[in-house]
Enzyme design. Structure first.
Site, PDB file in Angstrom:
ATOM      1  N   GLY A   1      -4.715   4.961   7.944  1.00  7.50           N
ATOM      2  CA  GLY A   1      -4.274   3.850   7.105  1.00  7.50           C
ATOM      3  C   GLY A   1      -2.940   3.265   7.534  1.00  7.50           C
ATOM      4  O   GLY A   1      -2.288   3.765   8.454  1.00  7.50           O
ATOM      5  N   GLN A   2      -2.548   2.214   6.830  1.00  9.41           N
ATOM      6  CA  GLN A   2      -1.304   1.516   7.163  1.00  9.41           C
ATOM      7  C   GLN A   2      -0.114   2.485   7.137  1.00  9.41           C
ATOM      8  O   GLN A   2       0.683   2.533   8.071  1.00  9.41           O
ATOM      9  CB  GLN A   2      -1.067   0.375   6.165  1.00  9.41           C
ATOM     10  CG  GLN A   2       0.171  -0.446   6.475  1.00  9.41           C
ATOM     11  CD  GLN A   2       0.644  -1.280   5.287  1.00  9.41           C
ATOM     12  OE1 GLN A   2       0.233  -1.061   4.142  1.00  9.41           O
ATOM     13  NE2 GLN A   2       1.493  -2.251   5.553  1.00  9.41           N
TER      14      GLN A   2
ATOM     15  N   ILE B   1       3.647  -2.464   0.957  1.00 12.25           N
ATOM     16  CA  ILE B   1       4.322  -1.980   2.169  1.00 12.25           C
ATOM     17  C   ILE B   1       4.067  -2.968   3.315  1.00 12.25           C
ATOM     18  O   ILE B   1       2.926  -3.369   3.561  1.00 12.25           O
ATOM     19  CB  ILE B   1       3.841  -0.561   2.546  1.00 12.25           C
ATOM     20  CG1 ILE B   1       4.057   0.424   1.372  1.00 12.25           C
ATOM     21  CG2 ILE B   1       4.549  -0.066   3.809  1.00 12.25           C
ATOM     22  CD1 ILE B   1       5.501   0.620   0.921  1.00 12.25           C
TER      23      ILE B   1
ATOM     24  N   GLY C   1      -5.712  10.631   5.347  1.00 10.73           N
ATOM     25  CA  GLY C   1      -5.550   9.175   5.355  1.00 10.73           C
ATOM     26  C   GLY C   1      -4.712   8.734   6.544  1.00 10.73           C
ATOM     27  O   GLY C   1      -3.927   7.791   6.449  1.00 10.73           O
TER      28      GLY C   1
ATOM     29  N   ASP D   1     -13.793  14.908   5.700  1.00 10.76           N
ATOM     30  CA  ASP D   1     -13.907  14.017   4.552  1.00 10.76           C
ATOM     31  C   ASP D   1     -13.274  14.752   3.367  1.00 10.76           C
ATOM     32  O   ASP D   1     -13.718  15.845   3.008  1.00 10.76           O
ATOM     33  CB  ASP D   1     -15.407  13.760   4.298  1.00 10.76           C
ATOM     34  CG  ASP D   1     -15.643  12.922   3.063  1.00 10.76           C
ATOM     35  OD1 ASP D   1     -14.660  12.503   2.414  1.00 10.76           O
ATOM     36  OD2 ASP D   1     -16.831  12.698   2.743  1.00 10.76           O
TER      37      ASP D   1
ATOM     38  N   TYR E   1      -7.936   0.251  -9.567  1.00 11.52           N
ATOM     39  CA  TYR E   1      -6.979   0.989  -8.735  1.00 11.52           C
ATOM     40  C   TYR E   1      -5.812   1.487  -9.594  1.00 11.52           C
ATOM     41  O   TYR E   1      -5.429   2.655  -9.532  1.00 11.52           O
ATOM     42  CB  TYR E   1      -6.492   0.048  -7.624  1.00 11.52           C
ATOM     43  CG  TYR E   1      -5.429   0.618  -6.727  1.00 11.52           C
ATOM     44  CD1 TYR E   1      -5.681   1.706  -5.899  1.00 11.52           C
ATOM     45  CD2 TYR E   1      -4.162   0.024  -6.667  1.00 11.52           C
ATOM     46  CE1 TYR E   1      -4.700   2.207  -5.053  1.00 11.52           C
ATOM     47  CE2 TYR E   1      -3.183   0.514  -5.819  1.00 11.52           C
ATOM     48  CZ  TYR E   1      -3.453   1.603  -5.021  1.00 11.52           C
ATOM     49  OH  TYR E   1      -2.478   2.081  -4.186  1.00 11.52           O
TER      50      TYR E   1
ATOM     51  N   LYS F   1      -4.653   5.301 -10.416  1.00 10.63           N
ATOM     52  CA  LYS F   1      -3.314   5.817 -10.090  1.00 10.63           C
ATOM     53  C   LYS F   1      -2.618   6.357 -11.350  1.00 10.63           C
ATOM     54  O   LYS F   1      -1.935   7.375 -11.291  1.00 10.63           O
ATOM     55  CB  LYS F   1      -2.462   4.733  -9.418  1.00 10.63           C
ATOM     56  CG  LYS F   1      -2.861   4.461  -7.975  1.00 10.63           C
ATOM     57  CD  LYS F   1      -2.606   5.663  -7.075  1.00 10.63           C
ATOM     58  CE  LYS F   1      -2.895   5.421  -5.622  1.00 10.63           C
ATOM     59  NZ  LYS F   1      -2.794   6.630  -4.786  1.00 10.63           N
TER      60      LYS F   1
HETATM   61  N1  SER Z   1      -0.393  -2.304  -1.838  1.00  6.20           N
HETATM   62  C1  SER Z   1      -1.251  -1.850  -2.883  1.00  6.20           C
HETATM   63  C2  SER Z   1      -2.269  -2.855  -3.211  1.00  6.20           C
HETATM   64  O1  SER Z   1      -1.975  -4.023  -3.103  1.00  6.20           O
HETATM   65  C3  SER Z   1      -0.447  -1.532  -4.114  1.00  6.20           C
HETATM   66  O2  SER Z   1      -0.131  -0.179  -4.114  1.00  6.20           O
HETATM   67  O3  SER Z   1      -3.328  -2.516  -3.634  1.00  6.20           O
END
Ligand code: SER
Length: 317
Positions: A11-12, A173, A8, A53, A143, A147
């Site tokens: 990603g940010q 974040i 990853g 991948d 999501y 998690k």
């Molecule tokens: N920043 C994430 C989201 O908004 C939360 O873990 O999906």
């Protein structure tokens, strides 16, 4: 000698974590990965990278063997907003990629695995203020469900196979290098770009939607501190609460106005409002502070100042 694989890396968080890990452990010891999104140029130019991948277990084993990897950071995931648009494929990616990595850690000698969870594991029946480490968790987003299931799996692999897995329930974040994609907390990054570029922002959450957030330098420090902590101090294997700073869009807008007085915000909540309303407003992270010494440096004012200064530089404003 550590050999660290970051899954990853585009990603940010991943794109900045690779750079920080290379600074700490040496550039050649941190392997970035490239899948469908290309990481920033500095990630590609400053050390090794591999096309692969995480859903392909054969490629995963190959890369780990090639570099003799002994630590993995698995950050790849479909975030909350995007996952609501494609529930089943997102569940598949988030869960199967984790199970692939856990199986790898069980069968090959991997010393430590970092896998982050999220404030999304909490739900409408969770206490929303100073949400404790352990409490009712009935997430309503795909999501969050993935998690929460992931938290159970990582703890299972620790209990049953002694895979040394560590993680943080990341709040939103905030950063200025790589923009986030598909999250509910993304407004708190977009707002800075729009404020600097156009002096106005239309927010997809309402003015009073308070959520926990963390500035990237504190996020990177917490992540690496947890991975560096002696194993006996890491008492929770299912992911630690980390609270950062809590604010709502109107408070953030007022802070931005101190730097850009003409800044204007309007509110047009979309489907992400319901997700945000089911998440905590603030997080109790006293367990992480006590167990492995979580600290943070940035408050809202300090973070806002750096965000505006850096984004101004980026756009010559
Ligand atoms: N920043 C994430 C989201 O908004 C939360 O873990 O999906």
């Amino acid at each position: 000698m550590e050999k660290i694989l970051v899954i990853g890396s585009a990603g940010q968080i991943g794109s900045e974590l690779v750079m920080e890990l290379r600074r700490v452990y040496g550039a050649d010891n941190v392997i970035a990965t490239v899948h469908y999104t290309k990481p920033p140029q500095e990630v590609l130019e400053s050390g090794p990278f591999e096309h692969f991948d995480v859903m392909n277990t054969h490629q995963l084993y190959e890369v780990v063997n090639k570099y003799k990897v002994n630590q993995i950071y698995h950050l790849a995931a479909v975030l909350s907003g995007s996952a609501e648009k494609k529930p089943l494929p997102s569940w598949d990616i988030n869960m199967q990629s984790l199970l692939n990595v856990l199986e790898l850690c069980r069968t090959v000698k991997i010393d430590k695995l970092f896998w982050p969870s999220s404030i999304a594991v909490f739900g409408p029946t969770t206490p929303r203020d100073h949400t404790p480490q352990t409490c009712t968790m009935e997430p309503t987003s795909v999501y969050g469900m993935s998690k929460l299931a992931g938290e159970r799996w990582v703890e299972y692999y620790w209990n049953k196979y002694k895979v040394d897995v560590r993680g943080i329930r990341y709040p939103g974040i905030i950063s200025y290098k790589t923009e986030p994609g598909g999250g509910t907390t993304d407004y708190a990054v977009e707002i800075f770009y729009e404020a600097v570029k156009n002096g106005k922002y239309t927010c997809f959450l309402g003015p009073d939607t308070k959520l926990p957030m963390q500035f990237m330098p504190d996020c990177l420090k917490a992540t690496i501190d947890l991975m560096e902590a002696p194993a006996e101090k890491v008492k929770i294997r299912s992911n630690y609460n980390v609270g950062g700073i809590s604010f709502d869009p109107k408070i953030l807008a007022a802070e931005i106005k101190k730097h850009i007085p003409e800044f204007e915000i309007e509110y047009k909540p979309d489907f992400r409002q319901a997700i945000a309303d089911s998440w905590p407003m603030s997080i109790d992270d006293s367990v992480a502070r006590a167990d492995w010494g979580l600290t943070d440096e940035y408050d809202l004012a300090k973070m806002t100042e750096v965000m505006i200064r850096e984004i101004r530089k980026k756009f010559n404003k």
